[in-house]
Design a protein around this motif. Structure first.
Motif, PDB file in Angstrom:
ATOM      1  N   ILE A 417       0.835  -1.195   0.000  1.00  0.00           N
ATOM      2  CA  ILE A 417       0.000   0.000   0.000  1.00  0.00           C
ATOM      3  C   ILE A 417       0.871   1.246   0.000  1.00  0.00           C
ATOM      4  N   PHE A 418       2.078   1.107   0.567  1.00  0.00           N
ATOM      5  CA  PHE A 418       2.968   2.254   0.711  1.00  0.00           C
ATOM      6  C   PHE A 418       4.040   2.266  -0.374  1.00  0.00           C
ATOM      7  N   SER A 419       4.237   3.410  -0.973  1.00  0.00           N
ATOM      8  CA  SER A 419       5.296   3.545  -1.967  1.00  0.00           C
ATOM      9  C   SER A 419       6.653   3.522  -1.261  1.00  0.00           C
ATOM     10  N   THR A 420       7.683   3.276  -2.049  1.00  0.00           N
ATOM     11  CA  THR A 420       9.036   3.234  -1.476  1.00  0.00           C
ATOM     12  C   THR A 420       9.382   4.566  -0.816  1.00  0.00           C
ATOM     13  N   SER A 421       9.033   5.671  -1.454  1.00  0.00           N
ATOM     14  CA  SER A 421       9.377   6.982  -0.878  1.00  0.00           C
ATOM     15  C   SER A 421       8.654   7.213   0.444  1.00  0.00           C
ATOM     16  N   ILE A 572      -2.577   8.329   1.127  1.00  0.00           N
ATOM     17  CA  ILE A 572      -2.516   6.970   0.593  1.00  0.00           C
ATOM     18  C   ILE A 572      -3.004   6.897  -0.847  1.00  0.00           C
ATOM     19  N   THR A 573      -4.152   7.499  -1.105  1.00  0.00           N
ATOM     20  CA  THR A 573      -4.540   7.625  -2.503  1.00  0.00           C
ATOM     21  C   THR A 573      -5.372   8.872  -2.709  1.00  0.00           C
ATOM     22  N   ALA A 574      -4.971   9.658  -3.677  1.00  0.00           N
ATOM     23  CA  ALA A 574      -5.651  10.920  -3.947  1.00  0.00           C
ATOM     24  C   ALA A 574      -6.837  10.703  -4.876  1.00  0.00           C
ATOM     25  N   ASP A 575      -7.056   9.485  -5.325  1.00  0.00           N
ATOM     26  CA  ASP A 575      -8.033   9.254  -6.389  1.00  0.00           C
ATOM     27  C   ASP A 575      -9.447   8.994  -5.913  1.00  0.00           C
ATOM     28  N   ASN A 576      -9.615   8.637  -4.644  1.00  0.00           N
ATOM     29  CA  ASN A 576     -10.937   8.275  -4.147  1.00  0.00           C
ATOM     30  C   ASN A 576     -12.005   9.288  -4.484  1.00  0.00           C
ATOM     31  N   ILE A 577     -11.689  10.561  -4.235  1.00  0.00           N
ATOM     32  CA  ILE A 577     -12.684  11.597  -4.453  1.00  0.00           C
ATOM     33  C   ILE A 577     -12.721  12.000  -5.915  1.00  0.00           C
ATOM     34  N   LEU A 578     -11.575  12.014  -6.518  1.00  0.00           N
ATOM     35  CA  LEU A 578     -11.453  12.418  -7.916  1.00  0.00           C
ATOM     36  C   LEU A 578     -12.377  11.607  -8.819  1.00  0.00           C
ATOM     37  N   ASN A 579     -12.586  10.348  -8.447  1.00  0.00           N
ATOM     38  CA  ASN A 579     -13.377   9.487  -9.317  1.00  0.00           C
ATOM     39  C   ASN A 579     -14.869   9.488  -9.006  1.00  0.00           C
ATOM     40  N   LEU A 580     -15.298  10.335  -8.072  1.00  0.00           N
ATOM     41  CA  LEU A 580     -16.728  10.385  -7.785  1.00  0.00           C
ATOM     42  C   LEU A 580     -17.462  11.088  -8.924  1.00  0.00           C
ATOM     43  N   PRO A 581     -18.672  10.653  -9.226  1.00  0.00           N
ATOM     44  CA  PRO A 581     -19.425  11.279 -10.321  1.00  0.00           C
ATOM     45  C   PRO A 581     -20.039  12.603  -9.885  1.00  0.00           C
ATOM     46  N   ASP A 582     -19.227  13.610  -9.727  1.00  0.00           N
ATOM     47  CA  ASP A 582     -19.694  14.890  -9.209  1.00  0.00           C
ATOM     48  C   ASP A 582     -18.843  15.968  -9.863  1.00  0.00           C
ATOM     49  N   PHE A 583     -19.487  17.044 -10.345  1.00  0.00           N
ATOM     50  CA  PHE A 583     -18.682  18.038 -11.061  1.00  0.00           C
ATOM     51  C   PHE A 583     -17.719  18.776 -10.132  1.00  0.00           C
ATOM     52  N   GLU A 608       7.417  17.437   4.873  1.00  0.00           N
ATOM     53  CA  GLU A 608       7.425  16.854   3.541  1.00  0.00           C
ATOM     54  C   GLU A 608       6.076  16.179   3.340  1.00  0.00           C
ATOM     55  N   VAL A 609       5.539  16.293   2.131  1.00  0.00           N
ATOM     56  CA  VAL A 609       4.237  15.714   1.839  1.00  0.00           C
ATOM     57  C   VAL A 609       4.379  14.740   0.682  1.00  0.00           C
ATOM     58  N   ILE A 610       3.781  13.553   0.834  1.00  0.00           N
ATOM     59  CA  ILE A 610       3.860  12.556  -0.228  1.00  0.00           C
ATOM     60  C   ILE A 610       2.451  12.148  -0.628  1.00  0.00           C
ATOM     61  N   ILE A 611       2.111  12.394  -1.881  1.00  0.00           N
ATOM     62  CA  ILE A 611       0.784  12.065  -2.375  1.00  0.00           C
ATOM     63  C   ILE A 611       0.876  10.869  -3.318  1.00  0.00           C
ATOM     64  N   GLN A 612       0.220   9.778  -2.966  1.00  0.00           N
ATOM     65  CA  GLN A 612       0.194   8.611  -3.853  1.00  0.00           C
ATOM     66  C   GLN A 612      -1.062   8.679  -4.720  1.00  0.00           C
ATOM     67  N   THR A 613      -0.923   8.370  -5.990  1.00  0.00           N
ATOM     68  CA  THR A 613      -2.079   8.470  -6.876  1.00  0.00           C
ATOM     69  C   THR A 613      -1.909   7.593  -8.112  1.00  0.00           C
ATOM     70  N   TYR A 614      -3.049   7.301  -8.735  1.00  0.00           N
ATOM     71  CA  TYR A 614      -3.035   6.590 -10.025  1.00  0.00           C
ATOM     72  C   TYR A 614      -3.252   7.552 -11.182  1.00  0.00           C
ATOM     73  N   THR A 615      -3.517   8.842 -10.861  1.00  0.00           N
ATOM     74  CA  THR A 615      -3.699   9.834 -11.929  1.00  0.00           C
ATOM     75  C   THR A 615      -2.832  11.063 -11.648  1.00  0.00           C
ATOM     76  N   PRO A 616      -1.510  10.872 -11.724  1.00  0.00           N
ATOM     77  CA  PRO A 616      -0.613  11.983 -11.350  1.00  0.00           C
ATOM     78  C   PRO A 616      -0.706  13.175 -12.298  1.00  0.00           C
ATOM     79  N   GLU A 617      -1.340  12.989 -13.460  1.00  0.00           N
ATOM     80  CA  GLU A 617      -1.376  14.086 -14.423  1.00  0.00           C
ATOM     81  C   GLU A 617      -2.568  15.030 -14.197  1.00  0.00           C
ATOM     82  N   HIS A 618      -3.452  14.684 -13.265  1.00  0.00           N
ATOM     83  CA  HIS A 618      -4.653  15.515 -13.078  1.00  0.00           C
ATOM     84  C   HIS A 618      -4.302  16.904 -12.536  1.00  0.00           C
TER      85      HIS A 618
END
Ligand code: ADP
Ligand code: ZN
Ligand code: ZN
Length: 745
Positions: A417-421, A572-583, A608-618
């Protein structure tokens, strides 16, 4: 002479949303006022009603007008200005006036059923001169007794026998001897229950303001001093000293006899926040939120009503607080969704605050590090005055943020669940005896349970929502209706034993952290670990004292706390909210990431802040990583404009719900046809379509979303719908009108 009063009865039915005339019996004529709760006979039952007007005549048949039976409350629950506000809400949000009144006034205050609490306390039974003589007499023989009398001379407190004994470090027996001798006596008074918060004594020390803070304060004070009405957007990065600005403005207001309301989101209404206000203003503050007991709410409300407290601090509904001469309303973290009520009446505290101040005068300050798109837009349009705090106190730098692409991690063979960094950063922090915050906006252990043979997902039987696995109780729970079930061994659909838990929640993270970082003290803060009163505070206190190494949690940990020793924040993951069907999902993601990131880099430590995500380009994630609000705003406002979303249109979400799906679909289609007649006023009709949560607590839900350009047009269409369409509908079908919806789910 008040012969008749207009009463709105407490029966939430739309055809009763009018006032009714009642006669005032002689004995009440000089007492009764607008805002009194009364008992009246309605039909053949007794109901509660609220006085909203007077009249010397009535159109009713004189013989048939009934008398008011009694006045329930000594206090008027609202004054004429508040009544105006309530009426505006009923009209703007298209809901019943009585519903508004009931959500604005604490239940205990309306019913008057909460008993006043009386306390017995000890006081001196003779004047000071006489007491001094007794003290002299006791000096040799009974030094402890002497001390007690001296204490009571010097302190103006209401203490019981045991409390008094404790304060003077003696036994209750010693105190009793003084009572027996007749030197002390019992007295009684009404005591106000106060919500629990740890008090530290009010201090007078105030930091010297920074130049930026001073400039902001000076601008606002012009209006406070000049009794002008205005509203401000205070855009200040996290840690820029917004709260200090609030404190100073309130102080200035107080010195001019003006009270204040401070709204904070429910989750950031931490004891730390309250403590800061208490330190500055002591018992002049009253705290109002949903976690108070009936008695506490009742008493805090009355302390404000009687002017014993002048500052109300609270969540959403504190916007209605009966603050005397309220000249200032502050909304901290104004972008937070908890300011919008999720049930009828669906009001937004920000809109209500702006209206309240329009009606009764005063200043509104909307504060945020990440203003809502709407507020920022309105500030640019000149509807709010824009004020900025661009630097952190002590010119601390914003912490560096790295974005970790979790797809990349997987390709490199890391399935954890955790990235190396993140692992490396946590280890470093633990070595240096610093602290770590790990954020995930989902509680529980696993999000859902899926059958790997047939793909079946185990869902709540009442709601169209997958059940969340909670390991500590080995159960499946619905986060919407709280339905709980055991975990099946076999797939309910196909019987396969290959059912697997998918997705992760905070509980799982806590477990993984314990495996990965043995020896570290790890705690979790979410809805599940903070049900007990005071537990929220205790968890934060352990962090503050440095007893906890790693705190994992949901939104709750994202705001309001200000701890200098936190050097790593992991998302842990920044995508949870990003993928909700809400404008608004992009906006939410940006806000949340920025808030979480603001928890570090305080004090002298480098964070230091570390954001893990599957959509780093958003763009939301990229802008958050650069702490760049404007970059985010510019992108987002363009897409809102293109798609006619707020602030470029006014939305309303109409939910059609019922136990029979067919009926719901039919009603939705009929509403759609009805609305077509008003198409010239509507920019776009979305739907009818199944709501994203298609079934909730056994009711099927469909929705129609309208994008309308202009408040007046929207108001007109909704008024037409309410008067012409709804009365014709089957009573089995419910219609929810959510004006300015904030959650599209
Ligand atoms: P914000 O509300 O913008 O996040 P705060 O008001 O909580 O910021 O301020 C961050 C920290 O800086 C707090 O610990 C606060 O006590 C401190 N602080 C605020 N203003 C000053 C000042 N002028 N001088 C020194 N410290 C300050
Ligand atoms: Zn459910
Ligand atoms: Zn199956």
């Amino acid at each position: 002479m008040t012969d008749y009063v207009k009463i709105i009865v407490d029966i939430p039915l739309s055809h009763l949303d009018n006032s009714y005339d009642y006669r005032v019996p002689e004995k009440y004529k000089d007492i009764i006022k607008i805002g009194h709760a009364v008992k009246v006979r309605f039909g053949n039952r007794m109901v509660v009603g609220f006085v909203i007007g007077f009249s010397n005549t009535t159109d009713l048949d004189k013989d048939r007008v009934r008398d008011i039976s009694s006045i329930i409350t000594k206090e008027e629950l609202f004054n004429e200005e508040m009544l105006e506000l309530f009426k505006w809400m009923a009209s703007y949000y298209k809901c019943l006036l009585v519903k508004v009144i009931k959500s604005a006034i604490p239940t205990g205050v309306i019913t008057g059923k909460v008993k006043k609490k009386r306390v017995r306390f000890l006081s001196l039974n003779q004047n000071q001169e006489e007491t001094d003589r007794i003290i002299n007499e006791l000096r040799k023989k009974a030094p402890k007794q002497k001390e007690i009398l001296e204490f009571l001379l010097a302190n103006d407190e209401y203490l019981s026998t045991s409390q008094l004994a404790e304060r003077v470090s003696t036994s209750a027996g010693t105190v009793s001897r003084l009572i027996k001798k007749g030197y002390l006596k019992y007295e009684e008074k009404i005591s106000r229950r106060r919500p629990y918060f740890k008090k530290s004594s009010p201090g007078s020390s105030k930091p010297e303001l920074t130049k930026e803070q001073q400039e902001v304060i000076d601008k606002i004070l012009v209006n406070i001093k000049g009794n002008k009405t205005d509203s401000y957007l205070l855009h200040g990065v996290t840690g820029s000293g917004k709260t200090e600005v609030y404190l100073r403005i309130i102080e200035e207001g107080l010195s001019r006899g003006k009270g204040a309301i401070v709204l904070v989101p429910e989750i950031s209404l931490t004891p730390m926040m309250v403590r800061r206000f208490y330190q500055r203003f002591g018992d002049k503050i009253a705290v109002l939120h949903s976690n108070l007991s009936l008695g506490e709410r009742y008493d805090e409300w009355r302390r404000l009503y009687y002017g014993e407290a002048l500052i109300a601090i609270g969540a959403r509904s504190a916007v209605f607080a009966p603050v005397k001469n309220c000249g200032l309303i502050i909304i901290d973290e104004e972008h937070e969704t908890s300011y919008k009520q999720g049930e009828n009446p669906y009001y937004h505290a920000r809109e209500v605050a702006l209206k309240r101040v329009k009606l009764s005068g005063g200043v509104v300050i909307l504060g945020s590090a990440t203003p809502s798109l709407e507020s920022y837009y309105y500030a640019q349009e000149g509807k709010f005055k824009y004020l900025a705090l661009t630097e952190r106190i002590n010119t601390e730098e914003m912490p560096p943020v790295s974005i970790i692409d979790m797809r990349e991690e997987l390709r490199n063979g890391n399935t954890s669940i955790f990235s190396t960094s993140l692992k490396k950063a946590i280890n470093n922090s633990l070595l240096k005896k610093e602290q770590v915050l790990i954020f995930l906006n989902r509680r529980g252990y696993a999000n859902f349970i899926l059958c790997r043979e047939c793909g079946h997902v185990i869902k709540c039987k009442n709601c169209d929502i997958s059940l969340t696995y909670h390991e500590s109780e080995n159960s499946l729970r619905c986060h919407y209706c709280d339905f709980t079930s055991i975990v099946p061994r076999n797939c309910p659909a196909c019987g396969s034993v290959f059912i697997k838990k998918f997705g992760i929640g905070t509980e799982r993270i806590e477990e993984e952290l314990k495996k990965e970082f043995t020896g570290a003290v790890i705690e979790r803060m979410d809805v599940d670990t903070t049900t007990r009163k005071g537990s929220h505070y205790e968890i934060l206190e352990r962090i503050e004292k440095g007893e906890t190494d790693i705190l994992v949690g949901t939104q709750m940990i994202a705001k309001g706390h200000d701890y200098p020793n936190i050097s790593v924040v992991g998302v842990i993951t920044a995508d949870n909210i990003l993928n909700l069907p809400d404008f608004r999902s992009g906006e939410r993601t940006f806000q949340l990431l920025t808030q979480v990131a603001g928890r570090t880099g305080r004090g002298s430590k480098n964070g230091e802040v570390i954001i893990q995500t599957y959509t780093p380009e958003h763009y939301s994630i990229i802008a958050a990583s650069k702490h760049d609000y404007l970059q985010f705003y510019n992108q987002e406002i363009n897409s809102r404009k293109k798609l006619f979303y707020p602030p470029f249109s006014q939305l309303v979400n109409i939910i059609i719900q019922g136990y029979q799906e067919q009926g719901v679909v039919k009603a939705a289609e009929q509403l759609n046809v009805f609305l077509k007649d008003y198409q010239q006023y509507i920019k776009e009709i979305l739907g009818p379509s199944p709501a994203p949560i298609n079934k909730l607590r056994n009711r099927y839900r469909w929705q129609i979303i309208l994008k309308i350009q202009g408040w007046a047009k929207r108001n007109f269409i909704l008024a037409e719908t309410r008067s012409k369409f709804l009365p014709e509908q089957d009573k089995e079908i419910g219609f929810i009108i959510d004006v300015d919806p904030i959650k599209m789910l």
